[in-house]
Design a protein around this motif. Structure first.
Motif, mmCIF file in Angstrom:
data_model
loop_
_atom_site.group_PDB
_atom_site.id
_atom_site.type_symbol
_atom_site.label_atom_id
_atom_site.label_comp_id
_atom_site.label_asym_id
_atom_site.label_seq_id
_atom_site.Cartn_x
_atom_site.Cartn_y
_atom_site.Cartn_z
ATOM 1 N N ASN A 81 0.826 -1.208 0.000
ATOM 2 C CA ASN A 81 0.000 0.000 0.000
ATOM 3 C C ASN A 81 0.862 1.261 0.000
ATOM 4 O O ASN A 81 0.546 2.237 -0.691
ATOM 5 N N GLN A 82 1.939 1.231 0.744
ATOM 6 C CA GLN A 82 2.846 2.381 0.780
ATOM 7 C C GLN A 82 3.522 2.578 -0.577
ATOM 8 O O GLN A 82 3.657 3.694 -1.053
ATOM 9 N N VAL A 83 3.915 1.496 -1.206
ATOM 10 C CA VAL A 83 4.548 1.575 -2.531
ATOM 11 C C VAL A 83 3.571 2.149 -3.549
ATOM 12 O O VAL A 83 3.935 3.005 -4.359
ATOM 13 N N LYS A 84 2.326 1.696 -3.498
ATOM 14 C CA LYS A 84 1.308 2.221 -4.415
ATOM 15 C C LYS A 84 1.117 3.727 -4.210
ATOM 16 O O LYS A 84 1.000 4.484 -5.170
ATOM 17 N N SER A 85 1.090 4.141 -2.958
ATOM 18 C CA SER A 85 0.920 5.557 -2.650
ATOM 19 C C SER A 85 2.111 6.375 -3.173
ATOM 20 O O SER A 85 1.928 7.443 -3.771
ATOM 21 N N ALA A 133 8.779 11.752 -3.994
ATOM 22 C CA ALA A 133 7.787 10.739 -3.627
ATOM 23 C C ALA A 133 8.290 9.793 -2.544
ATOM 24 O O ALA A 133 7.505 9.285 -1.752
ATOM 25 N N SER A 134 9.601 9.567 -2.509
ATOM 26 C CA SER A 134 10.124 8.586 -1.562
ATOM 27 C C SER A 134 10.184 9.108 -0.138
ATOM 28 O O SER A 134 10.127 8.333 0.812
ATOM 29 N N GLY A 135 10.311 10.415 0.029
ATOM 30 C CA GLY A 135 10.405 10.972 1.378
ATOM 31 C C GLY A 135 11.664 10.497 2.084
ATOM 32 O O GLY A 135 12.606 10.031 1.454
#
Length: 113
Positions: free
Chosen positions: A41-45, A75-77
């Motif tokens: 889910n985090q990767v999709k976000s 995007a990676s933060g």
């Protein structure tokens, strides 16, 4: 079974990833699955955020290769290297001349740690 992947001893990130994976071995399968699901889910976000930044950066006139790198960084933060910060600054300088809203969004993304 022999390990296929070995961490690069010169890369702190590789060692960190290896440590996380080894740590998951002690959990029950359902917890491992929950971790993998949360990670997906985090990767999709992050992917959606990357695509948004990429589209906005290229629309603002940033060269595609630089836009792709900067979008990935934003995007990676997380922690960023000095080189990554320099790339984002280069793009921000160009963006700030044509899209003040995007420039502020970049500033916000860089401020999130």
């Amino acid at each position: 079974m022999e390990d296929v992947w070995q961490p690069d001893l010169d890369s702190p990130r590789s060692i960190e990833i290896f440590g996380i994976l080894k740590g998951l071995e002690e959990f029950e399968p359902f917890r491992q699955f929950a971790f993998a699901e949360a990670l997906l889910n985090q990767v999709k976000s992050c992917y959606r955020l990357h695509q948004q930044f990429l589209k906005q950066l290229t629309k603002a006139g940033i060269e595609e290769a630089l836009a792709a790198q900067v979008a990935a960084i934003l995007a990676s933060g997380g922690d960023r290297t000095e080189a990554e910060c320099e790339l984002v600054s280069e793009a921000w300088e160009q963006v700030s001349k044509v899209d003040e809203g995007l420039a502020k969004r970049i500033e916000q993304a860089m401020g999130q740690e």
